[in-house]
Design an enzyme around this catalytic site. Sequence first.
Site, PDB file in Angstrom:
ATOM      1  N   GLU A 165       8.011   8.058  -4.848  1.00 28.14           N
ATOM      2  CA  GLU A 165       6.776   8.075  -5.638  1.00 28.14           C
ATOM      3  C   GLU A 165       5.814   9.199  -5.254  1.00 28.14           C
ATOM      4  O   GLU A 165       4.650   8.953  -4.888  1.00 28.14           O
ATOM      5  CB  GLU A 165       6.089   6.709  -5.541  1.00 28.14           C
ATOM      6  N   ASN A 208      12.940   9.429  -5.453  1.00 27.70           N
ATOM      7  CA  ASN A 208      12.847   8.138  -6.132  1.00 27.70           C
ATOM      8  C   ASN A 208      11.481   8.010  -6.781  1.00 27.70           C
ATOM      9  O   ASN A 208      10.458   8.264  -6.148  1.00 27.70           O
ATOM     10  CB  ASN A 208      13.049   7.038  -5.064  1.00 27.70           C
ATOM     11  N   HIS A 244      11.592  -0.653 -12.716  1.00 22.45           N
ATOM     12  CA  HIS A 244      10.768  -1.873 -12.741  1.00 22.45           C
ATOM     13  C   HIS A 244      10.227  -2.017 -14.166  1.00 22.45           C
ATOM     14  O   HIS A 244       9.205  -1.427 -14.532  1.00 22.45           O
ATOM     15  CB  HIS A 244       9.609  -1.779 -11.748  1.00 22.45           C
ATOM     16  N   GLU A 273      15.828   0.208  -8.392  1.00 22.48           N
ATOM     17  CA  GLU A 273      15.020  -0.974  -8.037  1.00 22.48           C
ATOM     18  C   GLU A 273      14.805  -1.871  -9.263  1.00 22.48           C
ATOM     19  O   GLU A 273      13.724  -2.350  -9.516  1.00 22.48           O
ATOM     20  CB  GLU A 273      13.661  -0.549  -7.470  1.00 22.48           C
ATOM     21  N   ASP A 275      14.225  -4.563 -12.003  1.00 19.74           N
ATOM     22  CA  ASP A 275      13.936  -5.960 -12.322  1.00 19.74           C
ATOM     23  C   ASP A 275      13.379  -6.001 -13.747  1.00 19.74           C
ATOM     24  O   ASP A 275      12.682  -5.087 -14.186  1.00 19.74           O
ATOM     25  CB  ASP A 275      12.989  -6.643 -11.333  1.00 19.74           C
TER      26      ASP A 275
HETATM   27  O1  G3I Z   1       6.593  -8.078   7.804  1.00 19.96           O
HETATM   28  C1  G3I Z   1       5.215  -8.407   7.623  1.00 19.96           C
HETATM   29  C2  G3I Z   1       4.924  -9.735   8.310  1.00 19.96           C
HETATM   30  O2  G3I Z   1       5.100  -9.581   9.720  1.00 19.96           O
HETATM   31  C3  G3I Z   1       3.478 -10.161   7.995  1.00 19.96           C
HETATM   32  O3  G3I Z   1       3.238 -11.434   8.559  1.00 19.96           O
HETATM   33  C4  G3I Z   1       3.313 -10.230   6.471  1.00 19.96           C
HETATM   34  C5  G3I Z   1       1.933 -10.650   6.037  1.00 19.96           C
HETATM   35  O4  G3I Z   1       1.084  -9.536   6.106  1.00 19.96           O
HETATM   36  O5  G3I Z   1       3.571  -8.923   5.919  1.00 19.96           O
HETATM   37  C6  G3I Z   1       4.932  -8.535   6.137  1.00 19.96           C
HETATM   38  O6  G3I Z   1       5.122  -7.262   5.584  1.00 19.96           O
HETATM   39  C7  G3I Z   1       5.187  -7.267   4.153  1.00 19.96           C
HETATM   40  C8  G3I Z   1       6.558  -6.710   3.737  1.00 19.96           C
HETATM   41  O7  G3I Z   1       6.631  -6.566   2.306  1.00 19.96           O
HETATM   42  C9  G3I Z   1       7.709  -7.594   4.200  1.00 19.96           C
HETATM   43  O8  G3I Z   1       7.597  -8.826   3.565  1.00 19.96           O
HETATM   44  C10 G3I Z   1       4.084  -6.339   3.648  1.00 19.96           C
HETATM   45  O9  G3I Z   1       2.845  -6.934   3.912  1.00 19.96           O
HETATM   46  C11 G3I Z   1       4.248  -6.147   2.135  1.00 19.96           C
HETATM   47  O10 G3I Z   1       3.331  -5.159   1.668  1.00 19.96           O
HETATM   48  C12 G3I Z   1       5.659  -5.635   1.827  1.00 19.96           C
HETATM   49  O11 G3I Z   1       5.800  -5.538   0.418  1.00 19.96           O
HETATM   50  C13 G3I Z   1       6.882  -4.692   0.004  1.00 19.96           C
HETATM   51  C14 G3I Z   1       6.293  -3.494  -0.740  1.00 19.96           C
HETATM   52  O12 G3I Z   1       7.350  -2.678  -1.273  1.00 19.96           O
HETATM   53  C15 G3I Z   1       5.471  -2.617   0.164  1.00 19.96           C
HETATM   54  O13 G3I Z   1       6.288  -2.046   1.152  1.00 19.96           O
HETATM   55  C16 G3I Z   1       7.772  -5.498  -0.912  1.00 19.96           C
HETATM   56  O14 G3I Z   1       8.443  -6.518  -0.186  1.00 19.96           O
HETATM   57  C17 G3I Z   1       8.812  -4.577  -1.555  1.00 19.96           C
HETATM   58  O15 G3I Z   1       9.570  -5.283  -2.549  1.00 19.96           O
HETATM   59  C18 G3I Z   1       8.127  -3.405  -2.241  1.00 19.96           C
HETATM   60  O16 G3I Z   1       9.124  -2.544  -2.752  1.00 19.96           O
HETATM   61  C19 G3I Z   1       8.623  -1.329  -3.348  1.00 19.96           C
HETATM   62  C20 G3I Z   1       9.581  -0.216  -3.007  1.00 19.96           C
HETATM   63  O17 G3I Z   1       9.677  -0.095  -1.617  1.00 19.96           O
HETATM   64  C21 G3I Z   1       9.145   1.077  -3.671  1.00 19.96           C
HETATM   65  N1  G3I Z   1       9.036   0.917  -5.121  1.00 19.96           N
HETATM   66  C22 G3I Z   1       8.099  -0.158  -5.492  1.00 19.96           C
HETATM   67  C23 G3I Z   1       8.553  -1.472  -4.887  1.00 19.96           C
HETATM   68  C24 G3I Z   1       7.608  -2.589  -5.295  1.00 19.96           C
HETATM   69  O18 G3I Z   1       6.347  -2.376  -4.770  1.00 19.96           O
END
Ligand code: G3I
Length: 479
Positions: A165, A208, A244, A273, A275
């Site tokens: 991005e 990506n 998406h 990715e 959905d």
């Molecule tokens: O691992 C921590 C955990 O220790 C903590 O307790 C919890 C609460 O704050 O957060 C956890 O981390 C989270 C992580 O997902 C794992 O669950 C982050 O806060 C959360 O922001 C993160 O969200 C991910 C997001 O990207 C940001 O990285 C989503 O799962 C993931 O599906 C999403 O995927 C992105 C792609 O990488 C890029 N394209 C867009 C797509 C959707 O946003």
Amino acid sequence: MRRVRRPARSLALATSLLAGTLAPSAGATHLAPGALAEAAHRVGFHVGAAIDHDLDAARREIAAREFTSATLENSLKWGPLSPAPGVYDFSRADAVIDWAEPSGLRVRGHTLFWDRLNGTPGWLADEVAAAPDPAAHLRQRMETHAQTVVGRYAGRLSQWDVVNEPLAALRGDLDPLNLFVQTLGESYLDIAFRAAHAADPDAELFLNETLVELLPAKFEGLIALVERMLARGVPIHGVGLQGHFLLAPPDPFALRSQLERIAALGLRVELTEVDIPISLFASAPDPLAAQAQAYGDLFEACVSVRACTGITTWGVDDGHTWLDSFFLTQQNAPNRPLLFDASGQPKPAYDAAVAALALRIIDVDVDVAPGDPGYRINPSSRGVVAVAILGADGFDVFDIVPATLGFGPAGAPLAHAHGPHYEDVNEDGRTDLLAHYRTQQTGLSAGDPDACVSGRTVDGLAFAGCDRGSVVERSTASP
Ligand code: G3I
């Protein structure tokens, strides 16, 4: 190659299957477990899912059985990997990769450089802001990060989303809010890809991007960016379209056109990715069937373009999707956007994906010339072009997608955006009708007498011809 001839199908079923509209009624699939991975292997295609260290045993079983590829959803992002400068915790990423590899899954690294959400550790911005030479400092940090992470898994990860991005959320220019853009400008992409390539010369390096399927201007910006990178000799091998589909289902023709434009740059392209939330089909009589058609369209568009080598869904099943916690979509939870339901059962979308992978795309050049008494195509022909795929034991008649046949003086601008077009491919001075005809036949090869089409336009004018070696043959070996 063993010829496999499917039993002749009823026209209605064949047509709907070919048009990607076959949507089995809701309920359990009639396909054998593992049918999706088997269909993908058969045509040298990857079908994947986003997974991570917290994938439970049931989902691991599904992932290993039904998919051929895995992308790490979070554990390889800079934020989760490196809580402090120079400190790396690979325990979660190692756990995923150490399971995925022996499970026979191709592994995609996601993502080295992404300045949104937890893609970049908070300490990095602070460091860059305090550095005497922010650009030099950030460059050095990037090169070290790439060497540390990509180098750790060199030879084990097939592909990397090196940069994720880089463009503004809803526009085609580089994101002005992006730390890397602010500090290094567009050159940050060159630094990123060159560092990743140095760390693992065998990995395929992808750029990506998100939402370009829905925003034509953003897609144009992506194409222009990639062209500039290629002109600078940046080692980029592929483009990932995230897929998406939050606002509308995929438009198969527009998507195929985008895939072909990326392929024309000499790059691979993957849908990385995907959905497709069920809320898009709320008004449909059978939302699951409508979602299945959307997935069928998506798979058919990618399978139709040789350079499109894989589709990854952003999760294994509806029980784990980022959409159910994303601020824009959480009000629609459960979004149910994937191929398996929350109990791990295949949905109609699963059947549609398998059916689309079974399609054979044959490029047929048919010797025709407007005005030719034998195969005259009326310049004003419009509508569905019915064709007969001739075979030794009878033939199947399929209606292909509505095609507008616009003929005029050679070189005249074509009157249609998709469907058949004409050019003198074999340079015999006669105009050839090039078209993509879909058939359920498998085992066809270039020059196969079965790979012939003949038919009539809606004006009743006949044409006929056989493929001349231009069959889009997907190898059965995995890519
Ligand atoms: O691992 C921590 C955990 O220790 C903590 O307790 C919890 C609460 O704050 O957060 C956890 O981390 C989270 C992580 O997902 C794992 O669950 C982050 O806060 C959360 O922001 C993160 O969200 C991910 C997001 O990207 C940001 O990285 C989503 O799962 C993931 O599906 C999403 O995927 C992105 C792609 O990488 C890029 N394209 C867009 C797509 C959707 O946003």
